[in-house]
Design a protein around this motif. Structure first.
Motif, PDB file in Angstrom:
ATOM      1  N   PRO A 148       0.861  -1.202  -0.151  1.00 52.21           N
ATOM      2  CA  PRO A 148      -0.012  -0.007  -0.038  1.00 52.21           C
ATOM      3  C   PRO A 148       0.928   1.181  -0.130  1.00 52.21           C
ATOM      4  CG  PRO A 148      -1.038  -1.591   1.578  1.00 52.21           C
ATOM      5  CD  PRO A 148       0.459  -1.988   0.972  1.00 52.21           C
ATOM      6  N   ALA A 149       0.463   2.328  -0.759  1.00 48.78           N
ATOM      7  CA  ALA A 149       1.450   3.335  -1.060  1.00 48.78           C
ATOM      8  C   ALA A 149       0.376   4.698  -0.923  1.00 48.78           C
ATOM      9  CB  ALA A 149       1.916   3.458  -2.406  1.00 48.78           C
ATOM     10  N   PRO A 150       1.446   5.738  -0.530  1.00 48.43           N
ATOM     11  CA  PRO A 150       0.568   7.116  -0.442  1.00 48.43           C
ATOM     12  C   PRO A 150      -0.165   7.226  -1.729  1.00 48.43           C
ATOM     13  CG  PRO A 150       3.089   7.255  -0.531  1.00 48.43           C
ATOM     14  CD  PRO A 150       3.016   5.956  -0.409  1.00 48.43           C
ATOM     15  N   THR A 151      -1.074   8.294  -1.509  1.00 46.78           N
ATOM     16  CA  THR A 151      -2.170   8.611  -2.438  1.00 46.78           C
ATOM     17  C   THR A 151      -2.305  10.118  -2.487  1.00 46.78           C
ATOM     18  OG1 THR A 151      -2.971   6.385  -2.239  1.00 46.78           O
ATOM     19  CG2 THR A 151      -4.326   8.139  -3.441  1.00 46.78           C
ATOM     20  N   VAL A 152      -2.392  10.575  -3.797  1.00 47.45           N
ATOM     21  CA  VAL A 152      -2.984  12.085  -4.044  1.00 47.45           C
ATOM     22  C   VAL A 152      -4.069  12.216  -4.647  1.00 47.45           C
ATOM     23  CG1 VAL A 152      -2.313  14.216  -5.151  1.00 47.45           C
ATOM     24  CG2 VAL A 152      -0.282  12.727  -4.114  1.00 47.45           C
ATOM     25  N   VAL A 153      -4.971  12.990  -3.999  1.00 46.31           N
ATOM     26  CA  VAL A 153      -6.182  13.246  -4.810  1.00 46.31           C
ATOM     27  C   VAL A 153      -6.126  14.617  -5.460  1.00 46.31           C
ATOM     28  CG1 VAL A 153      -8.751  13.689  -4.301  1.00 46.31           C
ATOM     29  CG2 VAL A 153      -7.383  11.852  -2.994  1.00 46.31           C
ATOM     30  N   MET A 154      -6.522  14.561  -6.822  1.00 49.74           N
ATOM     31  CA  MET A 154      -6.336  15.740  -7.431  1.00 49.74           C
ATOM     32  C   MET A 154      -7.580  16.192  -8.066  1.00 49.74           C
ATOM     33  SD  MET A 154      -2.979  14.598  -9.817  1.00 49.74           S
ATOM     34  CE  MET A 154      -2.685  16.399 -10.432  1.00 49.74           C
ATOM     35  N   THR A 155      -7.975  17.358  -8.329  1.00 52.75           N
ATOM     36  CA  THR A 155      -9.142  18.127  -8.877  1.00 52.75           C
ATOM     37  C   THR A 155      -8.554  19.414  -9.537  1.00 52.75           C
ATOM     38  OG1 THR A 155      -9.581  19.084  -6.625  1.00 52.75           O
ATOM     39  CG2 THR A 155     -10.707  17.019  -7.477  1.00 52.75           C
ATOM     40  N   HIS A 156      -9.391  19.746 -10.497  1.00 49.27           N
ATOM     41  CA  HIS A 156      -8.936  20.793 -11.584  1.00 49.27           C
ATOM     42  C   HIS A 156      -9.965  21.942 -10.976  1.00 49.27           C
ATOM     43  CE1 HIS A 156      -7.004  22.226 -14.813  1.00 49.27           C
ATOM     44  NE2 HIS A 156      -7.072  21.278 -15.480  1.00 49.27           N
ATOM     45  N   GLY A 157      -9.817  23.156 -11.967  1.00 41.34           N
ATOM     46  CA  GLY A 157     -10.249  24.465 -11.663  1.00 41.34           C
ATOM     47  C   GLY A 157     -11.531  24.496 -12.163  1.00 41.34           C
ATOM     48  N   MET A 158     -12.271  25.812 -12.194  1.00 41.08           N
ATOM     49  CA  MET A 158     -13.590  26.331 -12.743  1.00 41.08           C
ATOM     50  C   MET A 158     -13.707  25.949 -14.304  1.00 41.08           C
ATOM     51  SD  MET A 158     -16.262  27.809 -12.086  1.00 41.08           S
ATOM     52  CE  MET A 158     -16.078  28.812 -10.429  1.00 41.08           C
ATOM     53  N   THR A 159     -14.609  25.016 -14.488  1.00 41.18           N
ATOM     54  CA  THR A 159     -15.078  24.363 -15.718  1.00 41.18           C
ATOM     55  C   THR A 159     -14.154  23.650 -16.380  1.00 41.18           C
ATOM     56  OG1 THR A 159     -14.136  26.275 -17.223  1.00 41.18           O
ATOM     57  CG2 THR A 159     -16.270  26.997 -16.140  1.00 41.18           C
ATOM     58  N   ALA A 160     -13.021  23.429 -15.726  1.00 42.36           N
ATOM     59  CA  ALA A 160     -11.986  22.511 -16.300  1.00 42.36           C
ATOM     60  C   ALA A 160     -12.226  20.940 -16.051  1.00 42.36           C
ATOM     61  CB  ALA A 160     -10.590  22.661 -15.975  1.00 42.36           C
ATOM     62  N   ASP A 184      -0.121  36.145 -12.356  1.00 40.97           N
ATOM     63  CA  ASP A 184      -1.724  35.497 -12.570  1.00 40.97           C
ATOM     64  C   ASP A 184      -2.670  36.668 -12.118  1.00 40.97           C
ATOM     65  OD1 ASP A 184      -3.842  34.089 -12.090  1.00 40.97           O
ATOM     66  OD2 ASP A 184      -2.836  32.614 -10.687  1.00 40.97           O
ATOM     67  N   THR A 185      -3.480  36.899 -13.166  1.00 39.19           N
ATOM     68  CA  THR A 185      -4.390  37.663 -13.215  1.00 39.19           C
ATOM     69  C   THR A 185      -5.952  37.173 -13.059  1.00 39.19           C
ATOM     70  OG1 THR A 185      -4.569  37.941 -15.719  1.00 39.19           O
ATOM     71  CG2 THR A 185      -3.313  39.534 -14.557  1.00 39.19           C
ATOM     72  N   VAL A 186      -5.933  35.867 -13.261  1.00 39.72           N
ATOM     73  CA  VAL A 186      -7.081  34.963 -13.056  1.00 39.72           C
ATOM     74  C   VAL A 186      -7.332  34.644 -11.602  1.00 39.72           C
ATOM     75  CG1 VAL A 186      -8.398  32.854 -13.561  1.00 39.72           C
ATOM     76  CG2 VAL A 186      -6.886  33.880 -15.491  1.00 39.72           C
ATOM     77  N   ALA A 187      -6.380  34.307 -11.014  1.00 41.75           N
ATOM     78  CA  ALA A 187      -6.560  34.100  -9.344  1.00 41.75           C
ATOM     79  C   ALA A 187      -5.329  34.915  -8.967  1.00 41.75           C
ATOM     80  CB  ALA A 187      -6.325  32.807  -8.998  1.00 41.75           C
ATOM     81  N   PRO A 188      -5.700  36.259  -8.662  1.00 39.40           N
ATOM     82  CA  PRO A 188      -4.623  37.312  -8.432  1.00 39.40           C
ATOM     83  C   PRO A 188      -3.693  36.951  -7.218  1.00 39.40           C
ATOM     84  CG  PRO A 188      -6.666  38.358  -8.877  1.00 39.40           C
ATOM     85  CD  PRO A 188      -7.271  37.107  -8.597  1.00 39.40           C
ATOM     86  N   PHE A 189      -2.547  36.928  -7.724  1.00 40.23           N
ATOM     87  CA  PHE A 189      -1.502  36.464  -6.876  1.00 40.23           C
ATOM     88  C   PHE A 189      -1.408  37.086  -5.631  1.00 40.23           C
ATOM     89  CE2 PHE A 189       0.808  39.367  -9.349  1.00 40.23           C
ATOM     90  CZ  PHE A 189       1.726  40.138  -8.567  1.00 40.23           C
ATOM     91  N   GLN A 190      -1.676  38.408  -5.611  1.00 41.05           N
ATOM     92  CA  GLN A 190      -1.517  39.212  -4.297  1.00 41.05           C
ATOM     93  C   GLN A 190      -2.514  38.548  -3.211  1.00 41.05           C
ATOM     94  OE1 GLN A 190      -2.424  40.517  -7.211  1.00 41.05           O
ATOM     95  NE2 GLN A 190      -1.371  42.490  -7.589  1.00 41.05           N
ATOM     96  N   GLY A 218      -2.778  12.667   0.343  1.00 38.73           N
ATOM     97  CA  GLY A 218      -2.407  14.131   0.026  1.00 38.73           C
ATOM     98  C   GLY A 218      -3.518  14.576  -0.625  1.00 38.73           C
ATOM     99  N   VAL A 219      -3.618  15.978  -0.755  1.00 42.01           N
ATOM    100  CA  VAL A 219      -4.655  16.541  -1.717  1.00 42.01           C
ATOM    101  C   VAL A 219      -4.045  17.708  -2.645  1.00 42.01           C
ATOM    102  CG1 VAL A 219      -6.771  18.184  -1.804  1.00 42.01           C
ATOM    103  CG2 VAL A 219      -6.700  16.276  -0.266  1.00 42.01           C
ATOM    104  N   TRP A 220      -4.136  17.631  -3.789  1.00 40.50           N
ATOM    105  CA  TRP A 220      -3.595  18.523  -4.831  1.00 40.50           C
ATOM    106  C   TRP A 220      -4.736  19.549  -5.411  1.00 40.50           C
ATOM    107  CZ3 TRP A 220      -3.993  19.798 -10.024  1.00 40.50           C
ATOM    108  CH2 TRP A 220      -3.066  20.400 -10.637  1.00 40.50           C
ATOM    109  N   GLY A 221      -4.859  20.446  -5.533  1.00 41.65           N
ATOM    110  CA  GLY A 221      -5.832  21.295  -5.977  1.00 41.65           C
ATOM    111  C   GLY A 221      -5.390  22.714  -6.796  1.00 41.65           C
ATOM    112  N   THR A 222      -5.753  22.880  -7.917  1.00 36.03           N
ATOM    113  CA  THR A 222      -5.331  24.121  -8.714  1.00 36.03           C
ATOM    114  C   THR A 222      -6.379  24.943  -8.930  1.00 36.03           C
ATOM    115  OG1 THR A 222      -4.049  24.384 -10.920  1.00 36.03           O
ATOM    116  CG2 THR A 222      -5.796  22.921 -10.900  1.00 36.03           C
ATOM    117  N   SER A 223      -6.067  26.252  -9.169  1.00 34.10           N
ATOM    118  CA  SER A 223      -7.112  27.281  -9.401  1.00 34.10           C
ATOM    119  C   SER A 223      -8.006  27.233  -8.470  1.00 34.10           C
ATOM    120  CB  SER A 223      -7.498  27.246 -10.875  1.00 34.10           C
ATOM    121  OG  SER A 223      -8.333  28.176 -11.366  1.00 34.10           O
TER     122      SER A 223
END
Length: 301
Positions: free
Chosen positions: A29-41, A247-253, A108-113
């Motif tokens: 049994p190994a470690p696992t990452v759950v991944m999901t994408h951003g808006m409408t992707a 980044d202007t879509v998800a403003p980096f500030q 672990g969890v990985w998410g983008t946007s």
């Protein structure tokens, strides 16, 4: 690389579909990452590249389409409900933990946007998560709405939301927006020029099931969503935040301000480029390797 088509049950019984990538060279049994994408992707928009990268490092990967998008079930189509989406991530964790290839103590969890915001929230409230990566994350709906909608137009947009709500309440069909547009005066969920270029070119080449549509209520719900407010509660789960300096879509500030509120252990990596450069672009290797190293270190691949 061999991957398996999977399906599992999300909130309210909706069937979610995606892929399982087995960890390479795993002897148990190994470690696992759950991944999901951003808006409408959809998952075909470069999440397979990330999944292959992580699997090569000894990590199982679960990746899937959000409800109402791509190959997953759910109605109305092309609608983003942030609450149900982050609850579905928690169901994906439960699904992963049932698989014999998965060490349920090392997830672990990985998410983008937009899902970069989900990753922050889920890591804060679900302590089954042992490491989290939030890439070019959506931080604050109220701040993003204020940055995207001129002050003089905000009341008009709110009136449109209310009209759509009344129409749906009386049995009408949901109002639909473009996800992206090349019209500087046009209305879209993501009006930035680089969003239009990336989605239209990337979808044409990799994801023919992506649609340039999103319900108006998705924008309303996004404007109410504040995942960055949870960031101080992630600790002691190790956090890596990946921020693009143009980044202007998800403003980096917004992301940099939120990172200041996070507690240790935390790591910030600022990469050069815009919001979409990490997907098949010049920032992919930098972002993928940083995420891989974070998961390998903290999940013990």
């Amino acid at each position: 690389m061999t991957r398996e088509n999977i399906e599992f049950t999300g909130e309210a019984g909706v069937t979610l579909r995606g892929w399982f990538y087995p960890a390479e060279n795993a002897t148990g049994p190994a470690p696992t990452v759950v991944m999901t994408h951003g808006m409408t992707a959809v998952k075909e928009l470069y999440l397979d590249d990330y999944a292959e990268y992580f699997a090569a490092a000894g990590l199982n990967v679960v990746v899937y389409d959000h409800r109402n998008y791509g190959e997953s079930d759910g109605l109305p189509r092309q609608e983003t409900d942030p609450i149900l989406q982050h609850r579905d991530i928690r169901n994906a964790i439960s699904y992963a933990s049932t698989r014999p290839e998965v060490d349920a103590a090392r997830i672990g969890v990985w998410g983008t946007s937009f899902a970069g915001g989900h990753a922050l929230l889920v890591a804060a409230i679900d302590k089954r998560v042992k490491a989290v990566v939030s890439q070019v994350p959506f931080i604050s709906g109220s701040k993003s709405f204020a940055a995207q909608v001129p002050l003089g137009h905000a009341a008009h947009v709110r009136d449109q939301f209310n009209g759509d709500r009344l129409n749906r309440f009386t049995g009408g069909e949901p109002a639909i927006l473009a996800a992206v547009t090349d019209d500087p005066a046009g209305q879209a969920m993501m009006p930035a020029p680089d969003a239009y270029e990336w989605f239209t070119k990337g979808a044409a080449n990799r994801a023919p099931n992506w649609k340039n549509e999103v319900t108006a209520r998705s924008l309303e719900w996004a404007s109410e969503y504040e995942p960055g407010s949870y960031i101080s509660r992630i600790s002691p789960t190790p956090l890596l935040m990946l921020v693009a300096d143009n980044d202007t879509v998800a403003p980096f500030q917004f992301a940099l301000d939120a990172f200041e509120e996070a507690r240790q252990p935390k790591e910030l990596k600022v990469v050069s480029g815009g919001h979409f450069d990490a997907y098949g672009g010049p920032g992919f290797e930098e972002c993928a390797s940083a995420a891989r190293d974070h998961f390998v270190k903290h999940l013990g691949a």
